[in-house]
Design a protein around this motif. Structure first.
Motif, short mmCIF file in Angstrom:
data_model
loop_
_atom_site.label_atom_id
_atom_site.label_comp_id
_atom_site.label_asym_id
_atom_site.label_seq_id
_atom_site.Cartn_x
_atom_site.Cartn_y
_atom_site.Cartn_z
N ALA A 194 31.48 -33.37 -79.05
CA ALA A 194 32.78 -32.71 -79.14
C ALA A 194 32.76 -31.50 -80.08
O ALA A 194 33.42 -30.50 -79.81
N GLU A 195 32.01 -31.58 -81.17
CA GLU A 195 31.97 -30.47 -82.12
C GLU A 195 31.43 -29.20 -81.46
O GLU A 195 31.99 -28.11 -81.61
N LEU A 196 30.34 -29.35 -80.69
CA LEU A 196 29.78 -28.19 -80.00
C LEU A 196 30.65 -27.77 -78.82
O LEU A 196 30.73 -26.58 -78.49
N ALA A 197 31.30 -28.74 -78.17
CA ALA A 197 32.19 -28.41 -77.07
C ALA A 197 33.35 -27.55 -77.56
O ALA A 197 33.74 -26.57 -76.92
N GLY A 256 25.09 -13.94 -85.48
CA GLY A 256 26.19 -13.36 -84.70
C GLY A 256 27.43 -14.23 -84.79
O GLY A 256 27.39 -15.34 -85.33
N GLY A 257 28.52 -13.72 -84.25
CA GLY A 257 29.77 -14.47 -84.25
C GLY A 257 29.79 -15.50 -83.14
O GLY A 257 29.66 -15.16 -81.96
N ALA A 258 29.95 -16.77 -83.48
CA ALA A 258 29.92 -17.83 -82.48
C ALA A 258 31.20 -17.87 -81.64
O ALA A 258 31.24 -18.55 -80.62
N TRP A 259 32.24 -17.17 -82.06
CA TRP A 259 33.50 -17.16 -81.31
C TRP A 259 33.53 -16.06 -80.25
O TRP A 259 34.42 -16.03 -79.40
N LEU A 295 34.27 -23.60 -76.57
CA LEU A 295 35.58 -23.18 -76.06
C LEU A 295 36.36 -22.34 -77.07
O LEU A 295 37.50 -21.97 -76.82
N CYS A 296 35.75 -22.06 -78.23
CA CYS A 296 36.39 -21.23 -79.26
C CYS A 296 37.69 -21.85 -79.74
O CYS A 296 38.74 -21.18 -79.81
N MET A 297 37.64 -23.13 -80.05
CA MET A 297 38.82 -23.80 -80.58
C MET A 297 38.40 -24.81 -81.63
O MET A 297 37.21 -25.15 -81.75
#
Length: 204
Positions: free
Chosen positions: A23-26, A123-126, A30-32
């Motif tokens: 769930a953490e990576l999911a 880099g930015g993960a979002w 999904l940028c949330m």
């Protein structure tokens, strides 16, 4: 993390749709926030509406206490149909307050290059528009890199793996500072004009 046997051959730079992630990576994909994803996967929301989150993929073996896993293909489909700005986008668009206070996820090298040094950012993960995001997410799932939460101000003052990526983020911060500086200077000038108009003898 995911099982590395799933990622061999020419497609190794991108995770297959059949891969499952915790769930953490999911949530990161999904940028949330994880809490937001947890709310979306509920069959019923607190307001009584049905949930519309990504489908839960649980381990074949195990009980109710096993970690929740998501299939990446499901996450990709969910992301394509939910293109509204994320909380991370909102933070970036909020100007200087968001720059110095909102914590965003950044991809980073797994270990510091310098003993007792800070991890080097990648880099930015979002950033869903980043063409390297899928590859970096695959590297993250395989444990080759990690992610860390920083404010943009902290990230801009950190070490980066390449100058171009660092410069792209830093320029956003410098532009914000220039606008703030211009606004302050304009306010000072307006104050001086107001003072002069109120007390012309003092100016003379």
């Amino acid at each position: 993390m995911v099982h590395t046997d799933e990622f061999k051959g020419p497609e190794a730079d991108a995770l297959p749709d059949t891969a499952t992630v915790p769930a953490e990576l999911a949530a990161l994909y999904l940028c949330m926030a994880p809490a937001q994803l947890a709310d979306l996967r509920k069959s019923k929301r607190p307001d009584g509406r049905a949930g519309n989150g990504a489908s839960i993929i649980k381990p074949v073996e195990g009980g109710a206490k096993d970690p929740v896993l998501y299939q990446l293909g499901t996450l990709r489909g969910f992301a394509k149909t939910h293109t509204a700005p994320t909380a991370f986008d909102t933070a970036l668009d909020s100007g200087l307050p968001g720059w110095v206070s909102a914590r965003l996820p950044f991809f980073a090298e797994r270990e510091p290059r310098i003993k007792r040094g800070r991890r080097v950012l990648i880099g930015g993960a979002w950033d869903r528009a980043d063409p390297l995001r899928e590859k970096r997410f695959a590297d993250l799932a395989k444990g080759r890199i990690r992610f860390t939460s920083l404010t943009c101000a902290e990230a801009a003052a950190s070490l980066w793996a390449d100058v171009a990526s660092h410069s792209a983020l830093a320029e956003k911060g410098l532009a914000l500072l220039r606008r703030e500086t211009e606004a302050i200077e304009a306010a000072l000038a307006a104050t001086a004009q107001l003072a002069a108009a109120s007390n012309p003898d003092a100016v003379a």
